[in-house]
Design a protein around this motif. Structure first.
Motif, PDB file in Angstrom:
ATOM      1  N   LEU A 355       0.829  -1.210   0.000  1.00 29.99           N
ATOM      2  CA  LEU A 355       0.000   0.000   0.000  1.00 29.99           C
ATOM      3  C   LEU A 355       0.863   1.259   0.000  1.00 29.99           C
ATOM      4  O   LEU A 355       0.691   2.157  -0.829  1.00 29.99           O
ATOM      5  N   PHE A 356       1.812   1.317   0.927  1.00 30.26           N
ATOM      6  CA  PHE A 356       2.671   2.502   1.003  1.00 30.26           C
ATOM      7  C   PHE A 356       3.519   2.638  -0.252  1.00 30.26           C
ATOM      8  O   PHE A 356       3.693   3.745  -0.765  1.00 30.26           O
ATOM      9  N   GLY A 357       3.993   1.518  -0.729  1.00 26.13           N
ATOM     10  CA  GLY A 357       4.806   1.545  -1.943  1.00 26.13           C
ATOM     11  C   GLY A 357       4.036   2.127  -3.122  1.00 26.13           C
ATOM     12  O   GLY A 357       4.507   3.048  -3.800  1.00 26.13           O
ATOM     13  N   ILE A 358       2.826   1.620  -3.316  1.00 27.38           N
ATOM     14  CA  ILE A 358       2.020   2.082  -4.454  1.00 27.38           C
ATOM     15  C   ILE A 358       1.739   3.580  -4.336  1.00 27.38           C
ATOM     16  O   ILE A 358       1.891   4.336  -5.295  1.00 27.38           O
ATOM     17  N   PHE A 359       1.373   4.015  -3.111  1.00 25.80           N
ATOM     18  CA  PHE A 359       1.055   5.432  -2.965  1.00 25.80           C
ATOM     19  C   PHE A 359       2.278   6.316  -3.056  1.00 25.80           C
ATOM     20  O   PHE A 359       2.219   7.410  -3.602  1.00 25.80           O
ATOM     21  N   PHE A 360       3.373   5.794  -2.562  1.00 21.72           N
ATOM     22  CA  PHE A 360       4.602   6.580  -2.676  1.00 21.72           C
ATOM     23  C   PHE A 360       4.922   6.820  -4.149  1.00 21.72           C
ATOM     24  O   PHE A 360       5.173   7.961  -4.562  1.00 21.72           O
ATOM     25  N   ILE A 361       4.827   5.762  -4.943  1.00 23.02           N
ATOM     26  CA  ILE A 361       5.128   5.904  -6.371  1.00 23.02           C
ATOM     27  C   ILE A 361       4.115   6.837  -7.048  1.00 23.02           C
ATOM     28  O   ILE A 361       4.494   7.763  -7.782  1.00 23.02           O
ATOM     29  N   ALA A 362       2.828   6.621  -6.742  1.00 26.23           N
ATOM     30  CA  ALA A 362       1.788   7.446  -7.374  1.00 26.23           C
ATOM     31  C   ALA A 362       2.003   8.921  -7.031  1.00 26.23           C
ATOM     32  O   ALA A 362       1.953   9.793  -7.893  1.00 26.23           O
ATOM     33  N   PHE A 363       2.296   9.206  -5.759  1.00 26.14           N
ATOM     34  CA  PHE A 363       2.498  10.584  -5.318  1.00 26.14           C
ATOM     35  C   PHE A 363       3.734  11.191  -5.954  1.00 26.14           C
ATOM     36  O   PHE A 363       3.733  12.328  -6.396  1.00 26.14           O
ATOM     37  N   TYR A 364       4.750  10.394  -5.953  1.00 23.92           N
ATOM     38  CA  TYR A 364       6.007  10.891  -6.487  1.00 23.92           C
ATOM     39  C   TYR A 364       5.811  11.290  -7.944  1.00 23.92           C
ATOM     40  O   TYR A 364       6.186  12.382  -8.360  1.00 23.92           O
ATOM     41  N   LEU A 365       5.158  10.392  -8.701  1.00 26.74           N
ATOM     42  CA  LEU A 365       4.926  10.679 -10.116  1.00 26.74           C
ATOM     43  C   LEU A 365       4.026  11.904 -10.297  1.00 26.74           C
ATOM     44  O   LEU A 365       4.274  12.753 -11.144  1.00 26.74           O
ATOM     45  N   ALA A 366       2.982  11.988  -9.448  1.00 25.17           N
ATOM     46  CA  ALA A 366       2.059  13.116  -9.573  1.00 25.17           C
ATOM     47  C   ALA A 366       2.773  14.434  -9.267  1.00 25.17           C
ATOM     48  O   ALA A 366       2.633  15.416  -9.987  1.00 25.17           O
ATOM     49  N   TYR A 367       3.575  14.451  -8.193  1.00 24.49           N
ATOM     50  CA  TYR A 367       4.295  15.674  -7.834  1.00 24.49           C
ATOM     51  C   TYR A 367       5.341  16.026  -8.881  1.00 24.49           C
ATOM     52  O   TYR A 367       5.530  17.179  -9.240  1.00 24.49           O
ATOM     53  N   PHE A 368       5.996  14.963  -9.357  1.00 23.37           N
ATOM     54  CA  PHE A 368       7.047  15.163 -10.350  1.00 23.37           C
ATOM     55  C   PHE A 368       6.459  15.818 -11.606  1.00 23.37           C
ATOM     56  O   PHE A 368       6.927  16.852 -12.064  1.00 23.37           O
ATOM     57  N   THR A 369       5.374  15.209 -12.118  1.00 22.56           N
ATOM     58  CA  THR A 369       4.735  15.799 -13.309  1.00 22.56           C
ATOM     59  C   THR A 369       4.212  17.191 -12.977  1.00 22.56           C
ATOM     60  O   THR A 369       4.307  18.106 -13.794  1.00 22.56           O
ATOM     61  N   GLY A 370       3.640  17.334 -11.761  1.00 15.43           N
ATOM     62  CA  GLY A 370       3.084  18.623 -11.348  1.00 15.43           C
ATOM     63  C   GLY A 370       4.138  19.709 -11.361  1.00 15.43           C
ATOM     64  O   GLY A 370       3.955  20.764 -11.967  1.00 15.43           O
ATOM     65  N   ASN A 371       5.254  19.451 -10.688  1.00 13.09           N
ATOM     66  CA  ASN A 371       6.312  20.460 -10.608  1.00 13.09           C
ATOM     67  C   ASN A 371       6.871  20.792 -11.977  1.00 13.09           C
ATOM     68  O   ASN A 371       7.112  21.956 -12.294  1.00 13.09           O
ATOM     69  N   PHE A 372       7.041  19.742 -12.758  1.00  6.50           N
ATOM     70  CA  PHE A 372       7.588  19.930 -14.089  1.00  6.50           C
ATOM     71  C   PHE A 372       6.696  20.863 -14.916  1.00  6.50           C
ATOM     72  O   PHE A 372       7.146  21.854 -15.475  1.00  6.50           O
ATOM     73  N   ALA A 497      -0.654  23.247  -2.704  1.00  5.13           N
ATOM     74  CA  ALA A 497      -0.440  24.700  -2.660  1.00  5.13           C
ATOM     75  C   ALA A 497       0.169  25.103  -1.318  1.00  5.13           C
ATOM     76  O   ALA A 497       1.093  25.923  -1.237  1.00  5.13           O
ATOM     77  N   ARG A 498      -0.339  24.502  -0.246  1.00  7.47           N
ATOM     78  CA  ARG A 498       0.205  24.810   1.077  1.00  7.47           C
ATOM     79  C   ARG A 498       1.610  24.247   1.218  1.00  7.47           C
ATOM     80  O   ARG A 498       2.451  24.834   1.894  1.00  7.47           O
ATOM     81  N   THR A 499       1.824  23.101   0.568  1.00  2.91           N
ATOM     82  CA  THR A 499       3.165  22.527   0.612  1.00  2.91           C
ATOM     83  C   THR A 499       4.187  23.513   0.032  1.00  2.91           C
ATOM     84  O   THR A 499       5.294  23.644   0.550  1.00  2.91           O
ATOM     85  N   VAL A 500       3.781  24.213  -1.028  1.00  2.00           N
ATOM     86  CA  VAL A 500       4.672  25.197  -1.636  1.00  2.00           C
ATOM     87  C   VAL A 500       5.079  26.262  -0.604  1.00  2.00           C
ATOM     88  O   VAL A 500       6.261  26.589  -0.450  1.00  2.00           O
ATOM     89  N   VAL A 501       4.098  26.768   0.141  1.00  2.00           N
ATOM     90  CA  VAL A 501       4.383  27.791   1.146  1.00  2.00           C
ATOM     91  C   VAL A 501       5.261  27.226   2.265  1.00  2.00           C
ATOM     92  O   VAL A 501       6.233  27.853   2.705  1.00  2.00           O
ATOM     93  N   LEU A 502       4.918  26.004   2.707  1.00  2.00           N
ATOM     94  CA  LEU A 502       5.700  25.376   3.775  1.00  2.00           C
ATOM     95  C   LEU A 502       7.147  25.172   3.348  1.00  2.00           C
ATOM     96  O   LEU A 502       8.080  25.395   4.124  1.00  2.00           O
ATOM     97  N   MET A 503       7.317  24.726   2.116  1.00  2.00           N
ATOM     98  CA  MET A 503       8.666  24.497   1.602  1.00  2.00           C
ATOM     99  C   MET A 503       9.474  25.781   1.651  1.00  2.00           C
ATOM    100  O   MET A 503      10.615  25.805   2.114  1.00  2.00           O
TER     101      MET A 503
END
Ligand SMILES: Nc1nc2c(ncn2[C@@H]2O[C@H](COP(=O)(O)OP(=O)(O)O)[C@@H](O)[C@H]2O)c(=O)[nH]1
Ligand SMILES: [Mg+2]
Lengths: 708, 81
Positions: A355-372, A497-503
């Motif tokens: 479960l954690f593995g799948i979500f980690f990958i899904a999130f990573y890909l989503a954030y990666f594409t998002g940031n890009f 969006a909040r993550t951006v501010v926190l970062m």
């Protein structure tokens, strides 16, 4: 093994001569004045959307109805000389609906929703679970609408060794039954053709004298041998034949067509009897099964009626059990691919790791594409931004309007395209592959103490991407209470969006550990809120029940159409609010009211939280979209080096407050639509109170402990 | 009733909200096999044998179902028919 040849499918016998030729599909220059509306109806995961999308090769037009609760797609195709609108309705188990998605379908089928008038139904059935699906067929036949059954996922059933006696099934229901493989588009168009033929035939028959029909049914009655009448429990009906049918458990092969044919009449007869003995008139009830479900409400003092209803439901299940025993057989029991995979995916030991593995990958890909995408978009926007700003420079009082529209549109695109779309994409992928229900099973136990079930867990996960799409995903939640509860609490989840501010502020100035602390804080607040809301609003405890479907290879077409539908409902509901909001705020600074606002808020910002005066306006902007809080903070101080103007403690307090104080405007808009104004207001009040309280307390604690 | 893993039961009676159970395929007379329970054991994973369906549900929903033990021999007999 996967079949490659379409000839492997037995084409429905009577339809060998209606080939799929292009002339059937599009004959240009022909006047098509006749319109038909066809609904795809079936259990969730039976392949309706795939079926629907396979028809899009013939489409001339598509539309979607975002609706207030659950959206669905429609497409228009031309068949013969008809203009046919096809609706991909939300999944349904029976006409006794139990959730909101089912209700939409129910209302359209029964014409309680007057915007659609259904001329024909294609019941899409997952062949491997035919017996279960027949429960819905039994309900659908009471609607008096022509039906064709599509035995979908026929490829899968083959592999599983399942056998269906199609001619027998056709005979019993007196309906065309067509095996389909919608993922390859096999026989899907044929099914539509068949249904149109049936509609035409039914309409012709309708005009035939009703007397001839009557005599026909009389003939039937003579041919039918009455079963023995022993041990009769109820003598409610004066029709002996019906009474006898009610208490049979097994029906013979020859009896079944007759039983099914009269099943509808049995319900009608029963309904008439029931409603003659109560004040309620039969016309008040749109459809027979639904009416029966409400006996307790309609006639609370007649418990016996509810008992009769239960007897009838049993009759329905007896009928389908008998039918299944004649038309359906499972193959040799052998370990399936599902069983093999589920041994690990659903196990206590490895399940949670996966479960954690799948979500980690899904999130990573989503954030990666998002940031890009966000980076790329900034460049494009920068160009337009300059251009439009130059243009609006000398427009005077219109400048804030133009700039507001620009900022609103760019802000919307800035959140939607980079973060929302990849998130919906990956979540739809998990949904269509069959993993989401399994995830729900794994986490349900942990959520129970908080008064929610795993049904809303997808919302909490999506919330990390964007609260807006998260709240929209709650449509599948089993009942209203749970939707409201989750819808009120999701805004506490730290979105991207909040993550951006926190970062930028917390991680940048105070260190990564403080960043993690913020995430944990937000989750803790969210779950505490669940407990508090549950305590005060006294929502009843929710139960959880969900089918675990087979694993399937998702189709890209389906996923893209899902993304498109959800994106479109975001555009309709959230974007206008965002644009109006930015325009208003632009006028505030145009008329230079911001100074007053800052000093007005200073009681709050300076006195209570110990922040600089200038933070007032950034916090107001943060309501629009959370990342604006950061942008405006820079412009309020005229520097990006916040450390030179704020102390560590002030940065921390500002961020805690910003994290919790209110959902952003887009979220509020979607919340209002999904859970209603009242609960949205509650949610805003709760956010504001908790933000104030927590940032104040943490501020004081840190001062005492001197850790920052 | 304390249900056990890997055991087959027959649904004898649904005591409440019959239509909801029916929607999910839990019908009187159907055989179910308990496949697993997860974490604290409050969520149950089962198979509805005749319907070829797998279902996850909270344990309080099981309380509305009266189950009856099916001896393994009886079950295999049923299967062979
Ligand atoms: N093998 C196979 N898979 C299918 C078929 N039709 C749909 N699927 C898959 O089944 C899953 C659910 O389909 P979907 O159309 O979303 O079902 P819906 O919930 O009824 O709309 C998807 O992953 C599809 O790719 C079919 O005929 N054969
Ligand atoms: Mg669908």
């Amino acid at each position: 093994m996967i079949m490659k040849n379409s000839k492997n499918i037995e084409i429905y016998q009577g339809c060998q001569n209606c080939e799929l030729t292009s002339t059937n599909v599009r004959i240009k220059n022909l006047k098509r004045t006749k319109k038909l509306t066809i609904a795809l109806v079936g259990q969730p995961n039976s392949g309706k959307s795939t079926f629907f999308n396979s028809l899009s090769n013939y489409k001339v037009n598509t539309a979607n109805y975002p609706g207030t609760t659950v959206g669905f797609n429609s497409t228009t195709i031309y068949v013969k000389d008809y203009q046919v609108e096809i609706l991909d309705l939300p999944g349904l188990y029976s006409l006794n609906y139990s959730d909101l998605a089912e209700k939409i379908t129910f209302e359209i089928l029964t014409n309680s929703d007057k915007s659609f008038k259904i001329d024909g139904i294609i019941q899409v059935i997952e062949t491997a679970s035919l017996p279960h699906s027949l429960l819905l067929t039994m309900d659908l036949i009471t609607l008096d609408i022509p039906i064709v059954i599509a035995l979908n996922m026929f490829d899968e059933a083959r592999i599983k060794g399942i056998n269906v006696n199609i001619p027998k099934l056709q005979e019993i229901f007196n309906l065309p039954v067509i095996p389909t493989i919608s993922i390859k588009g096999e026989n899907t168009f044929l099914t539509v053709l068949k249904l149109i033929e049936l509609i035409e035939k039914t309409r012709k028959n309708h005009s035939i004298d009703s007397r001839s029909k009557l005599s026909e049914s009389n003939k039937d009655q003579q041919n039918y041998k009455l079963p023995d009448m022993t041990n009769q429990k109820l003598t409610y009906y004066n029709d002996e034949k019906i009474n006898n049918l009610l208490y049979k458990i097994h029906f013979s092969e020859n009896e079944l067509p007759y039983i099914v044919k009269n099943y509808k009449e049995i319900w009608k007869k029963l309904m008439k009897d029931i409603f003659q003995s109560t004040d309620c008139h039969i016309e008040n009830c749109k459809v027979i099964p639904a009416c029966l479900m409400n006996i307790e409400k309609i006639a609370p003092n007649m418990i016996s009626l509810a008992n009769i209803r239960d007897e009838l439901l049993k009759l329905k299940s007896n009928i389908i059990t008998s039918i299944s025993s004649f038309v359906f057989s499972l193959g040799e029991p052998k370990p399936t691919f599902d069983d093999l995979v589920d041994k690990y995916v659903l196990s206590k030991k490895s399940g949670y790791f996966i479960l954690f593995g799948i979500f980690f990958i899904a999130f990573y890909l989503a954030y990666f594409t998002g940031n890009f995408t966000a980076d790329k978009m900034e460049i494009i926007f920068g160009f337009f931004d300059n251009y439009i700003s130059n243009f609006s420079e000398n427009l005077g009082i219109l400048k804030p309007l133009i700039d507001g529209i620009k900022d609103g549109i760019f802000g919307g695109i800035g959140i939607v395209i980079p973060y929302l779309i990849p998130f919906i994409f990956f979540m739809s992928l998990l949904e269509d592959s069959g993993y989401i229900p399994r995830m729900m099973y794994l986490v349900n136990d942990f959520l129970k103490p908080f008064g929610i079930t795993a049904r809303s867990v997808l919302g909490f996960v999506l919330g990390l991407g964007c609260n807006v799409s998260a709240i929209m995903s709650l449509r599948g939640a089993m009942n209203n209470n749970e939707r409201i509860l989750a819808g009120m609490v999701i805004p506490f989840i730290t979105c991207s969006a909040r993550t951006v501010v926190l970062m930028a502020l917390v991680v940048g100035y105070l260190g990564a550990l403080w960043g993690i602390f913020m995430y944990i804080l937000a989750f803790t607040v969210a779950f505490t809120m669940l407990l508090i809301i549950n305590k005060f609003l006294k929502f009843s405890m929710q139960s959880f029940m969900i089918h675990i479907p087979s694993y399937r290879f998702p189709s890209l077409k389906n996923i893209l159409s899902k993304v498109w539908l959800r994106f479109k409902s975001f555009v309709y509901s959230a974007w206008p609010v965002l644009i109006l909001g930015t325009i208003t705020i632009n006028y505030i600074s145009y008329f230079q009211i911001d100074g007053y606002i800052n000093s007005f808020l200073s009681f709050f910002t300076t006195k209570l939280l110990g922040l600089p005066d200038e933070t007032g306006i950034p916090l107001i902007f943060g309501i629009l979209a959370k990342e604006y809080a950061l942008v405006m903070l820079f412009s309020a101080f005229g520097t990006q080096d916040i450390k030179s103007v704020m102390t560590n403690l002030q940065i921390f307090t500002f961020c805690v407050f910003m994290l919790l104080y209110t959902p952003c405007l887009s979220t509020i808009a979607v919340q209002t639509r999904e859970i209603g104004l009242k609960y949205t207001i509650y949610s805003i009040i709760l956010s504001f109170l908790s933000a104030t309280l927590i940032s104040f307390m943490l501020n004081k604690l840190i001062q005492i402990w001197k850790i920052l | 009733m304390n249900i056990e893993k890997n055991k087959v039961y027959r649904i004898k009676k649904i005591t409440e909200n019959y239509p909801l159970y029916m929607n999910y395929g839990l019908i009187e007379g159907n055989l179910i096999k308990i496949i697993d329970k997860i974490s604290t054991g409050k969520t149950i994973y089962l198979e509805i044998i005749g319907f070829n369906r797998k279902l996850a549900l909270s344990d309080e929903l099981i309380n509305n179902i009266i189950l009856e033990d099916v001896k393994n021999t009886e079950f295999t007999d049923d299967n062979e028919k």
